[in-house]
Write an enzyme that holds these catalytic residues in place. Structure first.
Site, PDB file in Angstrom:
ATOM      1  N   PRO A   1      27.340   2.068  45.668  1.00  0.00           N
ATOM      2  CA  PRO A   1      26.046   2.569  45.200  1.00  0.00           C
ATOM      3  C   PRO A   1      25.441   3.662  46.069  1.00  0.00           C
ATOM      4  O   PRO A   1      24.731   4.535  45.565  1.00  0.00           O
ATOM      5  CB  PRO A   1      25.165   1.313  45.203  1.00  0.00           C
ATOM      6  CG  PRO A   1      26.119   0.177  45.078  1.00  0.00           C
ATOM      7  CD  PRO A   1      27.356   0.599  45.814  1.00  0.00           C
ATOM      8  N   ASP A   2      25.709   3.644  47.373  1.00  0.00           N
ATOM      9  CA  ASP A   2      25.067   4.601  48.275  1.00  0.00           C
ATOM     10  C   ASP A   2      26.014   5.683  48.773  1.00  0.00           C
ATOM     11  O   ASP A   2      25.725   6.333  49.773  1.00  0.00           O
ATOM     12  CB  ASP A   2      24.472   3.858  49.471  1.00  0.00           C
ATOM     13  CG  ASP A   2      25.536   3.073  50.244  1.00  0.00           C
ATOM     14  OD1 ASP A   2      26.684   2.964  49.738  1.00  0.00           O
ATOM     15  OD2 ASP A   2      25.227   2.573  51.340  1.00  0.00           O
TER      16      ASP A   2
ATOM     17  N   GLU B   1      38.482  21.932  39.505  1.00  0.00           N
ATOM     18  CA  GLU B   1      37.857  21.891  40.825  1.00  0.00           C
ATOM     19  C   GLU B   1      38.824  22.392  41.904  1.00  0.00           C
ATOM     20  O   GLU B   1      38.416  23.076  42.843  1.00  0.00           O
ATOM     21  CB  GLU B   1      37.392  20.468  41.154  1.00  0.00           C
ATOM     22  CG  GLU B   1      36.149  20.033  40.411  1.00  0.00           C
ATOM     23  CD  GLU B   1      34.913  20.780  40.863  1.00  0.00           C
ATOM     24  OE1 GLU B   1      34.921  21.366  41.969  1.00  0.00           O
ATOM     25  OE2 GLU B   1      33.917  20.787  40.110  1.00  0.00           O
TER      26      GLU B   1
ATOM     27  N   GLY C   1      36.285  18.976  45.306  1.00  0.00           N
ATOM     28  CA  GLY C   1      35.986  18.175  44.120  1.00  0.00           C
ATOM     29  C   GLY C   1      34.617  18.502  43.578  1.00  0.00           C
ATOM     30  O   GLY C   1      33.917  19.393  44.072  1.00  0.00           O
TER      31      GLY C   1
ATOM     32  N   GLU D   1      37.547  25.654  44.041  1.00  0.00           N
ATOM     33  CA  GLU D   1      37.170  25.498  45.441  1.00  0.00           C
ATOM     34  C   GLU D   1      38.243  25.948  46.420  1.00  0.00           C
ATOM     35  O   GLU D   1      37.942  26.164  47.592  1.00  0.00           O
ATOM     36  CB  GLU D   1      36.792  24.037  45.725  1.00  0.00           C
ATOM     37  CG  GLU D   1      35.550  23.593  44.972  1.00  0.00           C
ATOM     38  CD  GLU D   1      34.852  22.418  45.626  1.00  0.00           C
ATOM     39  OE1 GLU D   1      35.417  21.831  46.560  1.00  0.00           O
ATOM     40  OE2 GLU D   1      33.733  22.094  45.201  1.00  0.00           O
TER      41      GLU D   1
ATOM     42  N   GLU E   1      34.324  27.281  52.958  1.00  0.00           N
ATOM     43  CA  GLU E   1      35.611  27.518  53.614  1.00  0.00           C
ATOM     44  C   GLU E   1      36.600  26.486  53.117  1.00  0.00           C
ATOM     45  O   GLU E   1      36.226  25.348  52.811  1.00  0.00           O
ATOM     46  CB  GLU E   1      35.434  27.409  55.134  1.00  0.00           C
ATOM     47  CG  GLU E   1      36.682  27.660  55.951  1.00  0.00           C
ATOM     48  CD  GLU E   1      36.461  27.413  57.437  1.00  0.00           C
ATOM     49  OE1 GLU E   1      37.294  27.884  58.234  1.00  0.00           O
ATOM     50  OE2 GLU E   1      35.474  26.745  57.792  1.00  0.00           O
TER      51      GLU E   1
END
Length: 234
Positions: free
Chosen positions: A87-88, A64, A47, A68, A118
């Site tokens: 938030p964190d 994405e 992502g 990837e 990878e």
């Protein structure tokens, strides 16, 4: 609080992809090993951030996935799983991610690219083991993805999305058994599945197995829902 005192917070928007498949007798998920900080070298869902203000979420998810892992969305069942915005959850800044859930019967070997060092397939049981480290809040997202897959098999015909274009009743039953992690009675399963109008379409062909008589081949039919639902043992 007045309008003058309130400001719109700056929040980055990202997309993540939880791609599930049945491979080597196990429910597996596609992960990447991060090539950049934060969490460099750790497992994570493929992502990234939206590329521009005009890029749609669907387009970002497809981009994405290709960047990837080298995979396209053409052969995948793709749907939004949920939005995650603690938030964190990202040490760089406030990030809200929209996770997409995908199902595929036969994923080709993923090829890492972009920020990924990878790209690999791993059994979900191993990924969700407490001893396996996964970046960000991706372990929670993966757990949600697995539960969504298990629950959708109860009331939709999605199990056929894990099968090749033509498959036997045993192939389909094994998908349920692998995703649910349980054994099912073959006769009861056959009765329930054939009782759902439009779930399966007989091809008229049979395939020889190592033992027993040749098994009938089916294709996925137009039905989307199971009625009545086929509930798993909890």
């Amino acid at each position: 609080m007045t309008d003058d005192a309130w400001t719109i917070p700056e929040i980055a928007v990202a997309v993540d992809l939880a791609v599930l498949t049945v491979h080597d007798g196990a429910l597996q998920i596609m992960l990447v090993r991060r090539g950049i900080p934060p969490y460099e070298g750790m497992l994570a869902l493929p992502g990234g951030f939206l590329a521009s203000e005009t890029e749609s979420l669907d387009a970002a998810a497809a981009r994405e996935l290709a960047e990837e892992t080298g995979l396209g969305t053409e052969e995948l069942h793709l749907e939004q799983l949920g939005t995650y915005g603690a938030p964190d959850r990202d040490p760089r800044r406030r990030v809200v991610t929209v996770c997409y859930l995908a199902f595929s019967p036969n994923l080709p070997s993923p090829t890492a690219g972009g920020d990924a060092r990878e790209a690999i397939l791993l059994p979900v049981d191993k990924v969700l083991d407490p001893g396996t480290a996964v970046a960000f809040d991706h372990k929670k997202i993966i757990a949600d993805a697995v539960e969504r897959a298990r629950s959708k098999l109860e009331y939709t015909t999605l199990a056929a999305a894990f099968c090749p274009p033509e498959f036997t009743m045993t192939d389909l039953r094994q998908v349920y058994e692998i995703v649910w992690g349980t054994s099912l009675d073959p006769r009861n399963f056959h009765r329930k599945i054939t009782g759902v109008a439009g779930f399966l379409i007989p091809t008229g062909e049979r395939v020889a197995r190592q033992v027993g008589r040749p098994a009938a081949l089916y294709r996925r039919g137009p039905a989307a829902l199971l009625h009545p639902a086929m509930l798993r043992t909890r």
